[in-house]
Enzyme design. Sequence first.
Site, short mmCIF file in Angstrom:
data_model
loop_
_atom_site.label_atom_id
_atom_site.label_comp_id
_atom_site.label_asym_id
_atom_site.label_seq_id
_atom_site.Cartn_x
_atom_site.Cartn_y
_atom_site.Cartn_z
N GLU A 72 35.32 36.62 37.33
CA GLU A 72 36.41 37.55 37.04
C GLU A 72 36.29 38.04 35.60
OE1 GLU A 72 39.60 34.91 38.23
OE2 GLU A 72 39.97 34.28 36.20
N HIS A 118 45.53 34.13 35.31
CA HIS A 118 44.78 33.04 34.69
C HIS A 118 44.77 33.18 33.17
CE1 HIS A 118 42.15 32.39 38.51
NE2 HIS A 118 43.30 31.76 38.58
#
Lengths: 313, 401
Positions: free
Chosen positions: A232, A270
């Site tokens: 990511e 996150h």
Amino acid sequence: MAILIDGKTKVICQGITGSAGATHTKGCLGYGTQMAGGVTPGKGGQSDDNGLPIFNTVADAVDKTGAIATMIFVPPPFAGDAILEAAAAGIEVICAITEGIATQDMIRVKAVLNEYPNSHLIGPNCPGVITPGRKVSGEGATATFENGCKIGIMPGYIHLAKEDASTGKAVGIISRSGTLTYEAVWQCSELGIGQTTCVGIGGDPVKGLNFIELLDMFNKDDETDGVVMIGEIGGSDETDAARWIKENMTKPVAAFIAGKTAPKGKRMGHAGAIIGGKDDTAQAKIEVLQSCGIHVTESPADIGSTMAAALGV
Amino acid sequence: MKIHEYQARDLLADAGIPVPSGKMVQTIEEAEQQAKVLFDAGNTKIVIKAQVHAGGRGKAGFVKLVSSVDEAREAAKFMLTNRMVSPQTGEDGLEVKRLLLAAGVEIEKEYYLAITVDRTNNTSTMIASAEGGVEIEAVAESNPDAIHKTPMHPLLGLEPYQARQLAFKLGFVGKQVGQAVNIMMRLAKLFISSDASLAEINPLIVTPPTDEHPNGLVLAIDAKFSFDDNAMFRQKHIADMFDPAEENPAEMRANKFDLSYVALDGNIGCLVNGAGLAMSTMDIVKLHGGEPANFLDVGGSATEEAVTEAFRIILSDKRVQGVLVNIFGGIMECDKIARAIVASAKEVGFEVPLVVRLEGTNVAAARKILEAARSEIPSMTTATDLADAAKKVCAAVTVAV
């Protein structure tokens, strides 16, 4: 084989009497994991609902059960300490599920873990690690499995052992995400591609095992035919891994990078998923991965089919 | 978590790092008083700065250098009675409630000094450059050799020899060296002890030589800090500096329910579990020609009530013309999401097309719940997989437009 864990691995749970610890201890037992006990300081000598022994310290638990792996559900302020306790007790696979550990704590933990070369940390803030077992009976969520090892919070039934895979192939899966890992696993299983081991490395900036260490393990594992890598935005873990792959990897790698549409400077859930500089973007990472010969899909719906094409099945 | 410039200056001052004298004020009268204090102390110029997190203050006229109490009063009046509009604030601009008044300092040379979490080296790293006062990203681009990076020891922090090396590399001379080293050491201590994720002094300056200080003085002029949200439980003093007025109201509302929400510009609302899957869902919407209206991760342990609140937040964005629900149940049980969808349909109503894709834990039970409620939610379509879901929601929104 598989990597890190297999059907014989004995596992304990740190924080076994908390609600998440108790729920997932039961879930892992249900999958067939060799759960051997748990740790909650002050509750040593008691048993949990499953009849598993509870110990005051990890050292006691290791001594009495022979566990070599742990699953940590200890709350964030105490989780760094729990990781170090496990390493000091000789635990080899430390799986920290806990989300929200302070970064400075993890920086210190990571430095101290260097003193324990036989201990591998997975996570924190991760779904855990699973080596799928063979299906015994049933379908979907009610299926039962044997000889597998699930350490963590992932739904076990979506996974497929190599022996049960219609293509006869199995891949390793490494991912910074939780549910996106399930998506990748599910797509592979639907296409008859099994998994040797799936590792969620977690979404935090400072963490245990990273892509390169796991790619190396999968590269050396005879049963693994290829690797799916899910990355990511944020950091350079994926591009570092891509360069390593180009030099060392003998097996095909398929990849997806989440966050192509993420705006700069905004944290996307996150702690580690934030675009700082231009090398942090999904597009920059995709370009490096492609230039290193990795099979990159632009669509999260095509992770399985991209892996299948790379394996020639 | 971010804090205001005046708070960052206070943190530096408390840590023993020299900053020009100054004070935060909230009214025109206070500004006038503070200006008088600064001029009486012998300062010939003072700088007045609007205290908002958004950038572009200078160009918007919300940073002013003044040389009299009257000018100070006018500048304060302008800033406290007009909204600040910059490329970072949107058209409506921001109300300015606080000003920083500080002594204006003559600058001989500007430097850049910062500490940030270094994920590649698993530690904190000090970043410094002799090309200060400008965007550090621009320096990194045009002259990467001008940026010096010093990883700090993960357990010991910054060592004095590292600070000395850095001070000499930056070209400090004479008494400047000791002052710069002192600032670096104190900044490193402050960074660790306050659980910061970014501590930036830009510019760090040297004042022109005087008889008393032939090498000038090293001072911190402007500072920016952000902190690790996960450590705020042990940083009450920092957590108290949080200013909710600086945050997006929808994002704040989401936080109360442990939902992770980021507002975006598109028209397709997304409700997903897991950050990676939520980003991927935005990506696939875009891949099929749609524009996501938000990032929303309901997390793993959200209650039915939290999920209902998530729908309320998504639907309160008037630009939303379609909603995509993508759940891969792990810890999150699909039937909980299904019940929240039915509850939200009753309470808020789905007037826009709703596409639901569920997989994973308890999916069979969830499908039954949705099937039974189908007549109550006429705008709902179910999807078999991620690609199918993205296609359906993009098609529905295109038709609606």
